[in-house]
Design an enzyme around this catalytic site. Structure first.
Site, mmCIF file in Angstrom:
data_model
loop_
_atom_site.group_PDB
_atom_site.id
_atom_site.type_symbol
_atom_site.label_atom_id
_atom_site.label_comp_id
_atom_site.label_asym_id
_atom_site.label_seq_id
_atom_site.Cartn_x
_atom_site.Cartn_y
_atom_site.Cartn_z
ATOM 1 N N ASP A 90 11.416 -0.033 13.429
ATOM 2 C CA ASP A 90 11.957 1.156 12.436
ATOM 3 C C ASP A 90 11.102 2.279 12.444
ATOM 4 O O ASP A 90 11.586 3.254 11.593
ATOM 5 C CB ASP A 90 11.975 0.437 11.072
ATOM 6 C CG ASP A 90 10.534 -0.148 10.694
ATOM 7 O OD1 ASP A 90 9.841 -0.655 11.195
ATOM 8 O OD2 ASP A 90 10.251 0.073 9.478
ATOM 9 N N HIS A 91 10.320 2.389 13.545
ATOM 10 C CA HIS A 91 9.363 3.650 13.585
ATOM 11 C C HIS A 91 9.663 4.541 14.902
ATOM 12 O O HIS A 91 9.369 5.532 15.120
ATOM 13 C CB HIS A 91 8.126 3.385 13.211
ATOM 14 C CG HIS A 91 7.755 2.824 12.109
ATOM 15 N ND1 HIS A 91 7.115 3.493 10.867
ATOM 16 C CD2 HIS A 91 8.025 1.485 11.252
ATOM 17 C CE1 HIS A 91 7.070 2.697 9.864
ATOM 18 N NE2 HIS A 91 7.588 1.665 10.277
ATOM 19 N N HIS A 141 3.122 3.401 15.041
ATOM 20 C CA HIS A 141 2.982 2.031 15.609
ATOM 21 C C HIS A 141 4.446 1.696 16.284
ATOM 22 O O HIS A 141 5.305 2.453 16.206
ATOM 23 C CB HIS A 141 2.458 1.161 14.619
ATOM 24 C CG HIS A 141 3.561 1.018 13.579
ATOM 25 N ND1 HIS A 141 3.813 2.017 12.655
ATOM 26 C CD2 HIS A 141 4.072 -0.349 13.131
ATOM 27 C CE1 HIS A 141 4.532 1.315 11.731
ATOM 28 N NE2 HIS A 141 4.705 0.044 11.885
ATOM 29 N N ASP A 186 2.650 2.573 8.356
ATOM 30 C CA ASP A 186 2.685 1.376 7.364
ATOM 31 C C ASP A 186 1.409 0.696 7.102
ATOM 32 O O ASP A 186 1.008 -0.271 6.841
ATOM 33 C CB ASP A 186 3.607 0.207 8.087
ATOM 34 C CG ASP A 186 5.137 0.539 8.152
ATOM 35 O OD1 ASP A 186 5.511 1.740 7.652
ATOM 36 O OD2 ASP A 186 5.860 -0.248 8.739
ATOM 37 N N HIS A 218 -1.987 -3.230 10.085
ATOM 38 C CA HIS A 218 -0.660 -3.522 10.242
ATOM 39 C C HIS A 218 -0.142 -4.169 11.401
ATOM 40 O O HIS A 218 0.557 -5.248 11.767
ATOM 41 C CB HIS A 218 0.127 -2.570 9.718
ATOM 42 C CG HIS A 218 1.494 -2.513 9.678
ATOM 43 N ND1 HIS A 218 2.148 -3.292 8.889
ATOM 44 C CD2 HIS A 218 2.794 -1.926 10.284
ATOM 45 C CE1 HIS A 218 3.688 -3.457 8.945
ATOM 46 N NE2 HIS A 218 3.785 -2.575 9.851
ATOM 47 N N HIS A 227 7.427 4.071 3.947
ATOM 48 C CA HIS A 227 8.390 3.269 3.376
ATOM 49 C C HIS A 227 8.469 3.520 1.796
ATOM 50 O O HIS A 227 7.534 3.996 1.061
ATOM 51 C CB HIS A 227 8.171 1.625 3.175
ATOM 52 C CG HIS A 227 8.630 1.413 4.752
ATOM 53 N ND1 HIS A 227 9.883 0.816 5.200
ATOM 54 C CD2 HIS A 227 7.917 1.305 5.581
ATOM 55 C CE1 HIS A 227 9.850 0.586 6.413
ATOM 56 N NE2 HIS A 227 8.638 0.805 6.799
HETATM 57 FE FE FE Z 1 8.036 0.146 8.939
HETATM 58 ZN ZN ZN Z 2 5.733 -1.491 10.545
#
Ligand code: FE
Ligand code: ZN
Length: 265
Positions: free
Chosen positions: A60-61, A56, A133, A114, A171
């Site tokens: 952070d990805h 996605h 996530d 998400h 995570h």
């Molecule tokens: Fe994340």
């Molecule tokens: Zn995320």
């Protein structure tokens, strides 16, 4: 053919997943939020990066896509519905599409909720699910762009995978997730055992990921929104309503977790 799946910790609590074919010296990476972490790992293992997968659009990805594309020329595969939000996507995929790395085939699953276009990748030969996530050990992602009903459908899709699937969640949220799960599902012995295992792993400085899907199916409250025992315990705890269907019950749990003990996940 021998494949290795490794976790590369990044930021405070992210995992980037490095899958390598050691015979060919090739690697693919899933959700490289930090490109430098990946470059360091590739150099240390003498691997060439040939594929980048994104679940996605969150930074952070995806934050390392650019650096890795520049260094290795590796294509980026990501969710078609988020093509405009991920720079430099080489191939946009959706539910039912197949991605390939070396001799591995990965199936794309639509797992919105998400984010609206979130996808997951399931590699049967590795018994590995890369679910970004959406699903965490004993938890699930926050609903930033989706409804409870959408997220519940996504989780049911993942729940239908074989019990021996390893869940590579992006995570390390398991300890906080366990606290909430134990608070709402008090009588669940399998959950207590998994929570104890998580505590021990974290104490030893070890990751709790991957999680075994078969165990998540019986421990993770967010995969159990249609369980009668959990429904009863939610009603007792003042979270559930007797007339709520599974999707609504899921939504009530998710919003209870949003309010639980100042947790941000
Ligand atoms: Fe994340
Ligand atoms: Zn995320």
């Amino acid at each position: 053919m021998s494949f290795i799946v490794e976790l590369l910790p990044a930021f405070a609590d992210n995992y980037i997943f490095l899958v390598s074919d050691r015979d060919l010296g090739l690697a693919m990476v899933v959700d490289p939020g930090d490109g430098e972490v990946v470059v360091r790992a590739l150099k240390a293992r003498d691997l060439h990066l040939s594929l980048i997968l994104n679940t996605h659009h969150h930074t952070d990805h995806t934050g390392g896509n650019d650096l890795l594309q520049r260094e290795y020329g590796a294509p980026v595969i990501g969710p078609a519905k988020e093509k405009s939000r991920i720079a430099g996507m080489s191939r946009a995929v959706g539910h039912g599409d197949i991605v390939t790395f070396s001799t591995l085939r990965g199936e794309v699953l639509a797992t919105g909720g998400h984010t609206a276009g979130h996808i997951s990748y399931y590699f049967p030969q590795l018994k590995a699910l890369f679910c970004g996530d959406v699903l965490f050990s004993l938890g699930c992602g926050k609903l930033f762009e989706g409804t409870p009903a959408e997220m519940w459908e996504s989780l049911k899709l993942l729940r239908a995978l074989p019990d021996d699937t390893q869940v590579y969640a992006a995570h390390e949220y398991s300890e906080a997730n366990a606290k909430f799960a134990l608070a709402i599902d008090k009588g669940n012995e399998a959950l207590k055992a998994r929570a104890a295992e998580i505590t021990a792993l974290r104490k030893a400085g070890k990751p709790t990921i991957p999680a075994l899907l078969g165990n998540e199916k019986i421990c993770n409250p967010f995969l159990r929104a249609d369980s009668t025992e959990l429904r009863n315990s939610l009603i007792k705890g003042g979270i559930g309503a007797a007339d709520a269907d599974a999707a609504a019950l899921f939504g009530l749990m998710r919003s209870a977790k949003d309010r639980f003990g100042g947790q941000k996940l």
